[in-house]
Design a protein around this motif. Structure first.
Motif, PDB file in Angstrom:
ATOM      1  N   ILE A 154       0.849  -1.202   0.000  1.00 33.27           N
ATOM      2  CA  ILE A 154       0.000   0.000   0.000  1.00 33.27           C
ATOM      3  C   ILE A 154       0.878   1.244   0.000  1.00 33.27           C
ATOM      4  CG2 ILE A 154      -1.665   1.299   1.395  1.00 33.27           C
ATOM      5  CD1 ILE A 154      -2.700  -1.507   2.358  1.00 33.27           C
ATOM      6  N   LYS A 155       0.582   2.164  -0.921  1.00 35.43           N
ATOM      7  CA  LYS A 155       1.392   3.376  -1.113  1.00 35.43           C
ATOM      8  C   LYS A 155       0.775   4.622  -0.497  1.00 35.43           C
ATOM      9  CE  LYS A 155       2.861   4.071  -5.277  1.00 35.43           C
ATOM     10  NZ  LYS A 155       2.720   4.299  -6.741  1.00 35.43           N
ATOM     11  N   GLY A 156      -0.430   4.477   0.046  1.00 31.34           N
ATOM     12  CA  GLY A 156      -1.077   5.651   0.627  1.00 31.34           C
ATOM     13  C   GLY A 156      -2.567   5.623   0.408  1.00 31.34           C
ATOM     14  N   LEU A 157      -3.186   6.758   0.652  1.00 29.59           N
ATOM     15  CA  LEU A 157      -4.633   6.883   0.527  1.00 29.59           C
ATOM     16  C   LEU A 157      -5.020   7.295  -0.884  1.00 29.59           C
ATOM     17  CD1 LEU A 157      -5.383   8.779   3.856  1.00 29.59           C
ATOM     18  CD2 LEU A 157      -5.838   6.378   3.382  1.00 29.59           C
ATOM     19  N   GLY A 158      -6.065   6.660  -1.392  1.00 38.12           N
ATOM     20  CA  GLY A 158      -6.633   7.031  -2.673  1.00 38.12           C
ATOM     21  C   GLY A 158      -7.886   7.863  -2.473  1.00 38.12           C
ATOM     22  N   PRO A 159      -8.762   7.894  -3.487  1.00 38.66           N
ATOM     23  CA  PRO A 159      -9.974   8.694  -3.394  1.00 38.66           C
ATOM     24  C   PRO A 159     -10.808   8.347  -2.161  1.00 38.66           C
ATOM     25  CG  PRO A 159      -9.663   7.903  -5.627  1.00 38.66           C
ATOM     26  CD  PRO A 159      -8.633   7.219  -4.792  1.00 38.66           C
ATOM     27  N   VAL A 160     -11.375   9.375  -1.559  1.00 32.99           N
ATOM     28  CA  VAL A 160     -12.270   9.199  -0.412  1.00 32.99           C
ATOM     29  C   VAL A 160     -13.691   9.479  -0.884  1.00 32.99           C
ATOM     30  CG1 VAL A 160     -12.897  10.088   1.864  1.00 32.99           C
ATOM     31  CG2 VAL A 160     -10.486   9.790   1.261  1.00 32.99           C
ATOM     32  N   LYS A 161     -14.593   8.532  -0.614  1.00 32.56           N
ATOM     33  CA  LYS A 161     -15.979   8.697  -1.074  1.00 32.56           C
ATOM     34  C   LYS A 161     -16.865   9.251   0.044  1.00 32.56           C
ATOM     35  CE  LYS A 161     -18.097   5.899  -4.015  1.00 32.56           C
ATOM     36  NZ  LYS A 161     -18.810   4.739  -4.624  1.00 32.56           N
ATOM     37  N   LEU A 162     -17.604  10.292  -0.276  1.00 36.70           N
ATOM     38  CA  LEU A 162     -18.623  10.854   0.611  1.00 36.70           C
ATOM     39  C   LEU A 162     -19.988  10.497   0.035  1.00 36.70           C
ATOM     40  CD1 LEU A 162     -17.208  14.523   0.906  1.00 36.70           C
ATOM     41  CD2 LEU A 162     -16.402  12.453   2.083  1.00 36.70           C
ATOM     42  N   THR A 163     -20.943  10.160   0.898  1.00 36.34           N
ATOM     43  CA  THR A 163     -22.299   9.867   0.440  1.00 36.34           C
ATOM     44  C   THR A 163     -23.256  10.898   1.054  1.00 36.34           C
ATOM     45  OG1 THR A 163     -21.857   7.512   0.193  1.00 36.34           O
ATOM     46  CG2 THR A 163     -24.157   8.147   0.420  1.00 36.34           C
ATOM     47  N   VAL A 164     -24.014  11.579   0.193  1.00 40.67           N
ATOM     48  CA  VAL A 164     -24.915  12.652   0.654  1.00 40.67           C
ATOM     49  C   VAL A 164     -26.256  12.549  -0.069  1.00 40.67           C
ATOM     50  CG1 VAL A 164     -23.014  14.234   1.196  1.00 40.67           C
ATOM     51  CG2 VAL A 164     -24.031  14.280  -1.088  1.00 40.67           C
ATOM     52  N   LYS A 165     -27.270  13.139   0.537  1.00 38.33           N
ATOM     53  CA  LYS A 165     -28.586  13.221  -0.117  1.00 38.33           C
ATOM     54  C   LYS A 165     -28.577  14.281  -1.212  1.00 38.33           C
ATOM     55  CE  LYS A 165     -31.523  11.817   3.808  1.00 38.33           C
ATOM     56  NZ  LYS A 165     -32.447  10.871   3.154  1.00 38.33           N
ATOM     57  N   ASP A 166     -28.046  15.473  -0.872  1.00 36.86           N
ATOM     58  CA  ASP A 166     -28.030  16.615  -1.787  1.00 36.86           C
ATOM     59  C   ASP A 166     -26.586  17.046  -1.993  1.00 36.86           C
ATOM     60  OD1 ASP A 166     -28.287  18.966  -3.185  1.00 36.86           O
ATOM     61  OD2 ASP A 166     -29.320  20.061  -1.580  1.00 36.86           O
ATOM     62  N   PRO A 167     -26.046  16.909  -3.201  1.00 35.51           N
ATOM     63  CA  PRO A 167     -24.620  17.204  -3.408  1.00 35.51           C
ATOM     64  C   PRO A 167     -24.277  18.691  -3.421  1.00 35.51           C
ATOM     65  CG  PRO A 167     -25.653  16.693  -5.502  1.00 35.51           C
ATOM     66  CD  PRO A 167     -26.710  16.471  -4.439  1.00 35.51           C
ATOM     67  N   GLN A 168     -25.264  19.545  -3.688  1.00 34.80           N
ATOM     68  CA  GLN A 168     -24.961  20.954  -3.967  1.00 34.80           C
ATOM     69  C   GLN A 168     -24.206  21.661  -2.822  1.00 34.80           C
ATOM     70  OE1 GLN A 168     -26.464  24.071  -2.814  1.00 34.80           O
ATOM     71  NE2 GLN A 168     -25.145  25.200  -4.248  1.00 34.80           N
ATOM     72  N   PRO A 169     -24.653  21.544  -1.557  1.00 33.79           N
ATOM     73  CA  PRO A 169     -23.929  22.267  -0.501  1.00 33.79           C
ATOM     74  C   PRO A 169     -22.499  21.759  -0.309  1.00 33.79           C
ATOM     75  CG  PRO A 169     -26.091  21.500   0.286  1.00 33.79           C
ATOM     76  CD  PRO A 169     -25.832  20.838  -1.027  1.00 33.79           C
ATOM     77  N   THR A 170     -22.300  20.441  -0.429  1.00 36.19           N
ATOM     78  CA  THR A 170     -20.953  19.886  -0.280  1.00 36.19           C
ATOM     79  C   THR A 170     -20.077  20.309  -1.449  1.00 36.19           C
ATOM     80  OG1 THR A 170     -21.896  17.979   0.880  1.00 36.19           O
ATOM     81  CG2 THR A 170     -19.639  17.759   0.085  1.00 36.19           C
ATOM     82  N   GLU A 171     -20.635  20.255  -2.661  1.00 37.17           N
ATOM     83  CA  GLU A 171     -19.893  20.691  -3.846  1.00 37.17           C
ATOM     84  C   GLU A 171     -19.463  22.148  -3.714  1.00 37.17           C
ATOM     85  OE1 GLU A 171     -20.459  21.153  -8.707  1.00 37.17           O
ATOM     86  OE2 GLU A 171     -21.864  19.905  -7.573  1.00 37.17           O
ATOM     87  N   GLN A 172     -20.352  22.968  -3.162  1.00 31.57           N
ATOM     88  CA  GLN A 172     -20.043  24.385  -2.992  1.00 31.57           C
ATOM     89  C   GLN A 172     -18.842  24.585  -2.067  1.00 31.57           C
ATOM     90  OE1 GLN A 172     -23.500  26.634  -1.879  1.00 31.57           O
ATOM     91  NE2 GLN A 172     -22.499  28.598  -2.164  1.00 31.57           N
ATOM     92  N   VAL A 173     -18.795  23.828  -0.975  1.00 34.12           N
ATOM     93  CA  VAL A 173     -17.664  23.941  -0.052  1.00 34.12           C
ATOM     94  C   VAL A 173     -16.380  23.465  -0.722  1.00 34.12           C
ATOM     95  CG1 VAL A 173     -16.661  22.973   2.067  1.00 34.12           C
ATOM     96  CG2 VAL A 173     -18.987  23.853   2.087  1.00 34.12           C
ATOM     97  N   LEU A 174     -16.455  22.341  -1.437  1.00 31.01           N
ATOM     98  CA  LEU A 174     -15.263  21.794  -2.091  1.00 31.01           C
ATOM     99  C   LEU A 174     -14.698  22.741  -3.138  1.00 31.01           C
ATOM    100  CD1 LEU A 174     -16.357  18.061  -2.588  1.00 31.01           C
ATOM    101  CD2 LEU A 174     -14.592  18.887  -1.012  1.00 31.01           C
ATOM    102  N   THR A 175     -15.579  23.366  -3.933  1.00 27.87           N
ATOM    103  CA  THR A 175     -15.115  24.147  -5.084  1.00 27.87           C
ATOM    104  C   THR A 175     -14.992  25.645  -4.812  1.00 27.87           C
ATOM    105  OG1 THR A 175     -17.365  24.338  -5.954  1.00 27.87           O
ATOM    106  CG2 THR A 175     -16.032  22.490  -6.736  1.00 27.87           C
ATOM    107  N   GLU A 176     -15.836  26.178  -3.932  1.00 28.28           N
ATOM    108  CA  GLU A 176     -15.823  27.633  -3.713  1.00 28.28           C
ATOM    109  C   GLU A 176     -15.023  28.036  -2.481  1.00 28.28           C
ATOM    110  OE1 GLU A 176     -19.728  29.385  -3.946  1.00 28.28           O
ATOM    111  OE2 GLU A 176     -20.283  28.136  -5.662  1.00 28.28           O
ATOM    112  N   LEU A 177     -15.014  27.166  -1.450  1.00 21.72           N
ATOM    113  CA  LEU A 177     -14.207  27.472  -0.262  1.00 21.72           C
ATOM    114  C   LEU A 177     -12.832  26.814  -0.394  1.00 21.72           C
ATOM    115  CD1 LEU A 177     -13.722  28.550   2.586  1.00 21.72           C
ATOM    116  CD2 LEU A 177     -14.824  26.471   3.479  1.00 21.72           C
ATOM    117  N   THR A 179     -10.143  24.160  -2.722  1.00 25.92           N
ATOM    118  CA  THR A 179      -9.614  24.373  -4.084  1.00 25.92           C
ATOM    119  C   THR A 179      -9.882  23.190  -5.013  1.00 25.92           C
ATOM    120  OG1 THR A 179      -7.449  23.520  -3.374  1.00 25.92           O
ATOM    121  CG2 THR A 179      -7.792  25.903  -3.256  1.00 25.92           C
ATOM    122  N   PHE A 180     -10.923  22.397  -4.702  1.00 23.61           N
ATOM    123  CA  PHE A 180     -11.260  21.271  -5.569  1.00 23.61           C
ATOM    124  C   PHE A 180     -11.959  21.754  -6.836  1.00 23.61           C
ATOM    125  CE2 PHE A 180     -10.590  19.165  -1.556  1.00 23.61           C
ATOM    126  CZ  PHE A 180     -10.092  17.919  -1.902  1.00 23.61           C
TER     127      PHE A 180
END
Length: 326
Positions: A154-177, A179-180
């Motif tokens: 094992i070389k480290g951590l890969g993608p981390v999956k989040l499961t949500v009902k509504d993606p919009q608020p999480t997407e907003q934090v990732l992309t607007e707050l 740097t995703f």
């Protein structure tokens, strides 16, 4: 100023001894720090990683002996990926999981990569991901004293999956707050609609992705043993972390303020779907208070807990982490 990728993932175990056995003897990761939960010094906090505990390779566990069963659902960190060197390594891991009777789903493909989803003995949702075609952030180095061959490790951590009902608020934090950037999408089930969004940061690749699964009908997860407590993202240094603290405050998101974890500095906050995020500095690292050749062999306490060592050790169940590997 950019988030560099995944720093660590912290999960819950009800049994530190069994957890140590699985992650070091079966998965071949190195225990780089045996310390305490700084928010509850009566229980262990175990850090598994590559040979040196490099940022982006740490998978950590809080021991909560009375932790109940996890009821999977939304508002959760639902899968932690572990990077392996290539597709051939997945074949090795398939055989190894079968040898040790580890529950798994066989080798499949996800977002153009081969993966192998499996569960640890407490139901922790895990996935090996092949770095065969990785063009992004480099992985760590597998431990040369692991029971797993170096070229399969094992070389480290890969993608981390989040499961949500509504993606919009999480997407907003990732992309607007943070740097995703949105990079694509895929279906979590073969032939199904594309229900998982992919976000990437920094140099990109397997070590710098968040996968956001949209499950509007799922009830909220009830966490317990085998669930994930939080995901941490890499920040270069303390100066940058202080700027991030101001940005989070300006976004009117309640946060912990700067927290000294000794091995790194941290800032915690919950995104709108209730998932706990941490921003953590790359240094100073785990060799700060232990020789690199003897990481994790004895109980390490940050200096601000050292005067309580006797009392802390009296409450902890003994955990031998010096025994030779099979």
């Amino acid at each position: 100023m950019e988030i560099k990728g995944i720093h660590h993932v912290s999960s819950i175990t009800a049994n530190a001894k069994n957890n140590y056995h699985f992650y070091t003897e079966i998965l071949g990761m190195r225990l780089v720090k045996k310390t305490i939960n700084q928010d509850d010094p009566s229980v262990y906090h175990l850090f598994y990683a590559d040979e040196a505990g490099n940022p982006g390779t740490d998978f950590t566990f809080f021991e909560i002996p009375n932790a109940g069963h996890t009821y999977p659902g939304s508002g959760s960190i639902s899968t932690t990926s572990l990077r392996v060197p290539n597709d051939d390594a997945l074949e090795y891991w398939l055989e190894r999981l079968q040898k040790y009777n580890v529950d798994h789903d066989g080798i499949t493909e996800q977002y153009g990569r081969k993966i192998l989803q499996f569960r640890d003995p407490e139901g922790q949702r895990l996935s090996f991901v092949s770095d065969e075609n990785n063009q992004g952030i480099a992985g760590g180095k597998a431990w040369n004293k692991s029971p797993v061959p170096l070229e399969k490790g094992i070389k480290g951590l890969g993608p981390v999956k989040l499961t949500v009902k509504d993606p919009q608020p999480t997407e907003q934090v990732l992309t607007e707050l943070l740097t995703f950037k949105k990079a694509g999408s895929y279906s979590s089930v073969t032939g199904g609609k594309e229900d998982t969004l992919v976000f990437t940061t920094g140099e990109g690749g397997t070590g710098a992705e968040i996968h956001l699964e949209i499950s509007p009908d799922l009830p909220r997860e009830r966490p317990g043993r085998g669930s994930v407590h939080h995901v941490a993202f890499r920040v270069d240094n303390e100066e940058e972390l202080a700027i991030w603290k101001d940005r989070v405050r300006e976004a009117r998101i309640p946060n912990s303020g700067l927290v000294d974890r000794y091995y790194f500095q941290s800032l915690y906050f919950r995104e709108p779907n209730g998932i706990l995020f941490e921003l953590a500095t790359d240094g100073p690292g785990f060799a700060t208070d232990e020789d690199i050749d003897h990481l994790g062999e004895s109980l390490a306490l940050p200096p601000f807990f050292e005067n309580q060592r006797e009392k802390i050790e009296a409450k902890l169940k003994p955990l031998d982490t010096t025994r030779p590997h099979s």
